[in-house]
Scaffold this motif. Structure first.
Motif, short mmCIF file in Angstrom:
data_model
loop_
_atom_site.label_atom_id
_atom_site.label_comp_id
_atom_site.label_asym_id
_atom_site.label_seq_id
_atom_site.Cartn_x
_atom_site.Cartn_y
_atom_site.Cartn_z
N GLN A 224 0.83 -1.20 0.00
CA GLN A 224 0.00 0.00 0.00
C GLN A 224 0.87 1.26 0.00
OE1 GLN A 224 -2.70 0.18 3.29
NE2 GLN A 224 -3.54 2.16 2.70
N GLU A 225 1.95 1.22 0.80
CA GLU A 225 2.84 2.37 0.86
C GLU A 225 3.54 2.60 -0.48
OE1 GLU A 225 6.94 3.71 3.20
OE2 GLU A 225 5.71 2.06 3.98
N ARG A 226 4.00 1.51 -1.11
CA ARG A 226 4.67 1.64 -2.41
C ARG A 226 3.71 2.14 -3.47
NH1 ARG A 226 8.23 -3.97 -2.80
NH2 ARG A 226 9.86 -3.37 -1.32
N LEU A 227 2.49 1.63 -3.43
CA LEU A 227 1.50 2.07 -4.41
C LEU A 227 1.21 3.55 -4.25
CD1 LEU A 227 -0.63 1.50 -6.60
CD2 LEU A 227 -2.23 0.97 -4.75
N GLY A 228 1.03 3.99 -3.00
CA GLY A 228 0.76 5.40 -2.76
C GLY A 228 1.88 6.29 -3.26
N THR A 229 3.11 5.86 -3.03
CA THR A 229 4.27 6.63 -3.49
C THR A 229 4.30 6.70 -5.01
OG1 THR A 229 5.55 5.97 -1.55
CG2 THR A 229 6.78 6.81 -3.45
N ALA A 230 4.05 5.55 -5.66
CA ALA A 230 4.08 5.50 -7.12
C ALA A 230 3.00 6.39 -7.73
CB ALA A 230 3.90 4.06 -7.59
N LEU A 231 1.80 6.32 -7.19
CA LEU A 231 0.71 7.13 -7.73
C LEU A 231 0.94 8.62 -7.46
CD1 LEU A 231 -2.41 4.95 -6.88
CD2 LEU A 231 -1.27 5.19 -9.08
N ALA A 232 1.52 8.92 -6.30
CA ALA A 232 1.79 10.31 -5.96
C ALA A 232 2.82 10.93 -6.90
CB ALA A 232 2.28 10.42 -4.52
N ARG A 233 3.75 10.10 -7.37
CA ARG A 233 4.77 10.57 -8.32
C ARG A 233 4.21 10.67 -9.73
NH1 ARG A 233 8.46 6.66 -5.93
NH2 ARG A 233 8.16 5.43 -7.84
N GLY A 234 2.98 10.22 -9.92
CA GLY A 234 2.39 10.25 -11.25
C GLY A 234 2.74 9.05 -12.09
N GLY A 235 3.33 8.06 -11.46
CA GLY A 235 3.71 6.86 -12.20
C GLY A 235 2.94 5.66 -11.68
N GLY A 236 2.38 4.90 -12.58
CA GLY A 236 1.60 3.75 -12.16
C GLY A 236 2.11 2.45 -12.74
N ALA A 237 3.43 2.41 -13.05
CA ALA A 237 4.00 1.18 -13.60
C ALA A 237 3.81 0.02 -12.64
CB ALA A 237 5.49 1.37 -13.91
N LEU A 238 3.76 0.33 -11.34
CA LEU A 238 3.56 -0.71 -10.33
C LEU A 238 2.20 -1.37 -10.52
CD1 LEU A 238 4.57 -2.12 -7.75
CD2 LEU A 238 3.49 -0.28 -6.44
N VAL A 239 1.19 -0.60 -10.90
CA VAL A 239 -0.15 -1.15 -11.12
C VAL A 239 -0.12 -2.14 -12.28
CG1 VAL A 239 -2.55 -0.59 -11.68
CG2 VAL A 239 -1.22 0.95 -10.22
N VAL A 240 0.61 -1.78 -13.34
CA VAL A 240 0.70 -2.64 -14.51
C VAL A 240 1.47 -3.92 -14.18
CG1 VAL A 240 1.50 -2.83 -16.89
CG2 VAL A 240 0.56 -0.66 -16.05
N LEU A 241 2.59 -3.77 -13.51
CA LEU A 241 3.39 -4.95 -13.12
C LEU A 241 2.59 -5.88 -12.22
CD1 LEU A 241 6.96 -3.53 -12.36
CD2 LEU A 241 6.32 -5.17 -14.14
N ALA A 242 1.90 -5.30 -11.27
CA ALA A 242 1.15 -6.11 -10.30
C ALA A 242 0.05 -6.92 -10.96
CB ALA A 242 0.56 -5.21 -9.21
N ARG A 243 -0.44 -6.46 -12.11
CA ARG A 243 -1.51 -7.21 -12.80
C ARG A 243 -1.02 -8.59 -13.23
NH1 ARG A 243 -4.62 -10.07 -13.82
NH2 ARG A 243 -6.64 -9.92 -14.87
N PHE A 244 0.26 -8.71 -13.49
CA PHE A 244 0.82 -9.99 -13.92
C PHE A 244 1.25 -10.86 -12.74
CE2 PHE A 244 1.12 -7.33 -17.61
CZ PHE A 244 0.98 -8.18 -18.69
N ALA A 245 1.51 -10.26 -11.59
CA ALA A 245 1.99 -11.00 -10.43
C ALA A 245 0.83 -11.72 -9.74
CB ALA A 245 2.67 -10.06 -9.45
N PRO A 246 1.06 -12.94 -9.25
CA PRO A 246 0.00 -13.65 -8.52
C PRO A 246 -0.50 -12.83 -7.34
CG PRO A 246 1.82 -15.12 -9.04
CD PRO A 246 2.28 -13.73 -9.40
N ALA A 247 -1.78 -12.61 -7.28
CA ALA A 247 -2.44 -11.83 -6.22
C ALA A 247 -2.05 -10.36 -6.22
CB ALA A 247 -2.18 -12.44 -4.84
N GLY A 248 -1.18 -9.94 -7.13
CA GLY A 248 -0.76 -8.54 -7.16
C GLY A 248 -1.90 -7.60 -7.47
N ARG A 249 -2.78 -8.03 -8.37
CA ARG A 249 -3.93 -7.22 -8.73
C ARG A 249 -4.80 -6.95 -7.51
NH1 ARG A 249 -8.98 -9.69 -12.02
NH2 ARG A 249 -10.24 -7.80 -12.27
N SER A 250 -4.99 -7.97 -6.68
CA SER A 250 -5.81 -7.82 -5.48
C SER A 250 -5.19 -6.82 -4.52
CB SER A 250 -5.97 -9.18 -4.77
OG SER A 250 -6.48 -10.15 -5.66
#
Length: 201
Positions: free
Chosen positions: A105-131
Protein backbone atom coordinates in the motif's frame (compact mmCIF):
# COMPACT_ATOMS: atom_id res chain seq x y z
CA UNK A 1 -8.17 -28.47 -28.99
CA UNK A 2 -11.58 -27.03 -29.72
CA UNK A 3 -13.18 -30.25 -28.57
CA UNK A 4 -11.19 -30.19 -25.36
CA UNK A 5 -12.28 -26.65 -24.58
CA UNK A 6 -15.84 -27.74 -25.17
CA UNK A 7 -18.89 -26.44 -26.90
CA UNK A 8 -18.49 -23.01 -25.25
CA UNK A 9 -15.86 -22.05 -27.82
CA UNK A 10 -18.50 -22.04 -30.50
CA UNK A 11 -20.97 -19.83 -28.65
CA UNK A 12 -21.07 -16.33 -27.19
CA UNK A 13 -21.09 -17.91 -23.72
CA UNK A 14 -17.32 -18.28 -23.89
CA UNK A 15 -17.05 -14.51 -23.45
CA UNK A 16 -19.31 -14.62 -20.40
CA UNK A 17 -17.26 -17.41 -18.81
CA UNK A 18 -14.01 -15.55 -19.44
CA UNK A 19 -15.47 -12.27 -18.18
CA UNK A 20 -16.81 -13.78 -14.94
CA UNK A 21 -13.52 -15.55 -14.26
CA UNK A 22 -11.42 -12.43 -14.88
CA UNK A 23 -13.85 -10.24 -12.92
CA UNK A 24 -13.76 -12.37 -9.79
CA UNK A 25 -10.12 -13.40 -9.72
CA UNK A 26 -9.38 -10.07 -8.06
CA UNK A 27 -11.06 -11.64 -5.01
CA UNK A 28 -10.11 -15.26 -5.73
CA UNK A 29 -6.66 -15.22 -7.36
CA UNK A 30 -6.78 -19.01 -7.64
CA UNK A 31 -9.31 -18.77 -10.48
CA UNK A 32 -7.65 -19.88 -13.76
CA UNK A 33 -8.70 -16.78 -15.68
CA UNK A 34 -5.41 -16.52 -17.56
CA UNK A 35 -5.58 -20.14 -18.66
CA UNK A 36 -9.18 -19.68 -19.82
CA UNK A 37 -8.17 -16.69 -21.92
CA UNK A 38 -5.30 -18.68 -23.41
CA UNK A 39 -7.56 -21.63 -24.22
CA UNK A 40 -10.13 -19.40 -25.89
CA UNK A 41 -7.40 -17.68 -27.91
CA UNK A 42 -6.00 -21.07 -28.93
CA UNK A 43 -9.47 -22.02 -30.15
CA UNK A 44 -9.64 -18.72 -32.05
CA UNK A 45 -6.33 -19.50 -33.75
CA UNK A 46 -7.63 -22.89 -34.84
CA UNK A 47 -10.83 -21.33 -36.13
CA UNK A 48 -9.06 -18.78 -38.27
CA UNK A 49 -6.92 -21.49 -39.78
CA UNK A 50 -3.71 -20.12 -38.25
CA UNK A 51 -2.94 -23.42 -36.56
CA UNK A 52 -4.53 -25.95 -38.92
CA UNK A 53 -4.76 -24.33 -42.34
CA UNK A 54 -8.53 -24.86 -42.22
CA UNK A 55 -11.43 -22.72 -41.09
CA UNK A 56 -13.85 -25.07 -39.31
CA UNK A 57 -16.68 -23.27 -37.54
CA UNK A 58 -17.58 -20.46 -35.16
CA UNK A 59 -14.90 -19.75 -32.58
CA UNK A 60 -14.01 -16.76 -30.37
CA UNK A 61 -12.93 -13.56 -32.06
CA UNK A 62 -9.54 -12.49 -30.67
CA UNK A 63 -10.36 -8.78 -30.65
CA UNK A 64 -13.66 -9.33 -28.84
CA UNK A 65 -11.90 -11.73 -26.48
CA UNK A 66 -9.21 -9.14 -25.70
CA UNK A 67 -11.78 -6.40 -25.09
CA UNK A 68 -13.88 -8.75 -22.96
CA UNK A 69 -10.92 -9.72 -20.75
CA UNK A 70 -9.74 -6.10 -20.49
CA UNK A 71 -13.17 -4.78 -19.53
CA UNK A 72 -13.69 -7.51 -16.94
CA UNK A 73 -10.25 -6.84 -15.47
CA UNK A 74 -10.92 -3.11 -15.06
CA UNK A 75 -14.41 -3.77 -13.69
CA UNK A 76 -13.02 -6.19 -11.10
CA UNK A 77 -10.36 -3.67 -10.09
CA UNK A 78 -13.02 -0.98 -9.72
CA UNK A 79 -15.24 -3.19 -7.56
CA UNK A 80 -12.33 -4.09 -5.27
CA UNK A 81 -11.24 -0.44 -5.17
CA UNK A 82 -14.71 0.79 -4.18
CA UNK A 83 -15.19 -1.94 -1.57
CA UNK A 84 -11.84 -1.09 -0.01
CA UNK A 85 -12.67 2.63 -0.15
CA UNK A 86 -15.82 1.97 1.85
CA UNK A 87 -14.17 -0.54 4.16
CA UNK A 88 -13.21 2.14 6.61
CA UNK A 89 -11.31 1.41 9.79
CA UNK A 90 -11.95 -2.33 9.63
CA UNK A 91 -10.04 -2.71 6.37
CA UNK A 92 -7.33 -0.34 7.57
CA UNK A 93 -6.78 -2.54 10.63
CA UNK A 94 -6.68 -5.66 8.45
CA UNK A 95 -4.06 -4.09 6.20
CA UNK A 96 -2.04 -2.95 9.21
CA UNK A 97 -1.86 -6.55 10.48
CA UNK A 98 -0.15 -7.63 7.27
CA UNK A 99 3.36 -6.22 6.74
CA UNK A 100 3.20 -7.31 3.09
CA UNK A 101 -0.06 -5.48 2.41
CA UNK A 102 1.08 -2.42 4.34
CA UNK A 103 4.31 -2.24 2.36
CA UNK A 104 2.46 -2.74 -0.93
CA UNK A 105 0.00 0.00 0.00
CA UNK A 106 2.84 2.37 0.86
CA UNK A 107 4.67 1.64 -2.41
CA UNK A 108 1.50 2.07 -4.41
CA UNK A 109 0.76 5.40 -2.76
CA UNK A 110 4.27 6.63 -3.49
CA UNK A 111 4.08 5.50 -7.12
CA UNK A 112 0.71 7.13 -7.73
CA UNK A 113 1.79 10.31 -5.96
CA UNK A 114 4.77 10.57 -8.32
CA UNK A 115 2.39 10.25 -11.25
CA UNK A 116 3.71 6.86 -12.20
CA UNK A 117 1.60 3.75 -12.16
CA UNK A 118 4.00 1.18 -13.60
CA UNK A 119 3.56 -0.71 -10.33
CA UNK A 120 -0.15 -1.15 -11.12
CA UNK A 121 0.70 -2.64 -14.51
CA UNK A 122 3.39 -4.95 -13.12
CA UNK A 123 1.15 -6.11 -10.30
CA UNK A 124 -1.51 -7.21 -12.80
CA UNK A 125 0.82 -9.99 -13.92
CA UNK A 126 1.99 -11.00 -10.43
CA UNK A 127 0.00 -13.65 -8.52
CA UNK A 128 -2.44 -11.83 -6.22
CA UNK A 129 -0.76 -8.54 -7.16
CA UNK A 130 -3.93 -7.22 -8.73
CA UNK A 131 -5.81 -7.82 -5.48
CA UNK A 132 -3.20 -6.10 -3.34
CA UNK A 133 -3.01 -3.06 -5.62
CA UNK A 134 -6.77 -2.60 -6.10
CA UNK A 135 -7.58 -3.03 -2.42
CA UNK A 136 -4.60 -0.93 -1.39
CA UNK A 137 -5.57 1.95 -3.68
CA UNK A 138 -9.09 1.95 -2.29
CA UNK A 139 -8.04 1.63 1.35
CA UNK A 140 -5.58 4.51 0.93
CA UNK A 141 -8.34 6.65 -0.63
CA UNK A 142 -6.33 7.21 -3.80
CA UNK A 143 -8.21 9.24 -6.39
CA UNK A 144 -9.96 7.17 -9.04
CA UNK A 145 -8.50 9.35 -11.78
CA UNK A 146 -5.02 8.42 -10.55
CA UNK A 147 -5.74 4.70 -10.32
CA UNK A 148 -8.21 3.74 -13.06
CA UNK A 149 -6.18 4.79 -16.12
CA UNK A 150 -3.33 2.59 -14.91
CA UNK A 151 -5.79 -0.19 -14.14
CA UNK A 152 -7.07 0.05 -17.72
CA UNK A 153 -3.53 -0.09 -19.10
CA UNK A 154 -2.75 -3.04 -16.84
CA UNK A 155 -5.87 -4.91 -17.91
CA UNK A 156 -5.23 -4.26 -21.59
CA UNK A 157 -1.58 -5.33 -21.30
CA UNK A 158 -2.45 -8.53 -19.45
CA UNK A 159 -5.33 -9.41 -21.78
CA UNK A 160 -3.29 -8.71 -24.92
CA UNK A 161 -0.38 -10.77 -23.64
CA UNK A 162 -2.60 -13.70 -22.64
CA UNK A 163 -4.52 -13.70 -25.93
CA UNK A 164 -1.29 -13.42 -27.90
CA UNK A 165 0.18 -16.40 -26.03
CA UNK A 166 -2.79 -18.59 -26.90
CA UNK A 167 -3.09 -17.38 -30.47
CA UNK A 168 0.56 -17.57 -31.49
CA UNK A 169 1.18 -20.67 -29.39
CA UNK A 170 -1.43 -22.45 -31.48
CA UNK A 171 0.04 -20.99 -34.65
CA UNK A 172 3.51 -22.33 -33.84
CA UNK A 173 2.69 -25.56 -31.99
CA UNK A 174 -0.78 -26.41 -33.28
CA UNK A 175 -4.09 -26.31 -31.44
CA UNK A 176 -3.04 -28.91 -28.87
CA UNK A 177 -2.62 -29.27 -25.14
CA UNK A 178 1.12 -28.72 -25.70
CA UNK A 179 0.46 -25.25 -27.07
CA UNK A 180 -1.81 -24.43 -24.13
CA UNK A 181 0.72 -25.77 -21.64
CA UNK A 182 3.63 -23.82 -23.12
CA UNK A 183 1.51 -20.66 -23.26
CA UNK A 184 0.43 -21.11 -19.64
CA UNK A 185 4.06 -21.55 -18.60
CA UNK A 186 4.92 -18.32 -20.40
CA UNK A 187 2.15 -16.57 -18.47
CA UNK A 188 3.51 -17.98 -15.20
CA UNK A 189 7.01 -16.84 -16.15
CA UNK A 190 5.71 -13.31 -16.73
CA UNK A 191 4.06 -13.47 -13.32
CA UNK A 192 7.30 -14.55 -11.66
CA UNK A 193 9.22 -11.76 -13.40
CA UNK A 194 6.56 -9.21 -12.38
CA UNK A 195 6.71 -10.39 -8.77
CA UNK A 196 10.48 -9.94 -8.75
CA UNK A 197 10.27 -6.46 -10.23
CA UNK A 198 7.49 -5.38 -7.84
CA UNK A 199 9.59 -6.47 -4.87
CA UNK A 200 12.53 -4.46 -6.13
CA UNK A 201 10.46 -1.33 -6.77
Amino acid sequence: MLESVGSLTGSPWVYAVVAVSVLFDVFLPVLPSGVLVIMAATAAAAGTGAATGEVPHDVPDILVLTLCATTASVAGDLVAYRLAWRGGDRLDRALARSPRLSLAQERLGTALARGGGALVVLARFAPAGRSVVSLGAGAARRRARDFLPWSALAGLSWATYSVALGYFGAHWLGATWLATGVSALALLAAGAAATYLVRRT
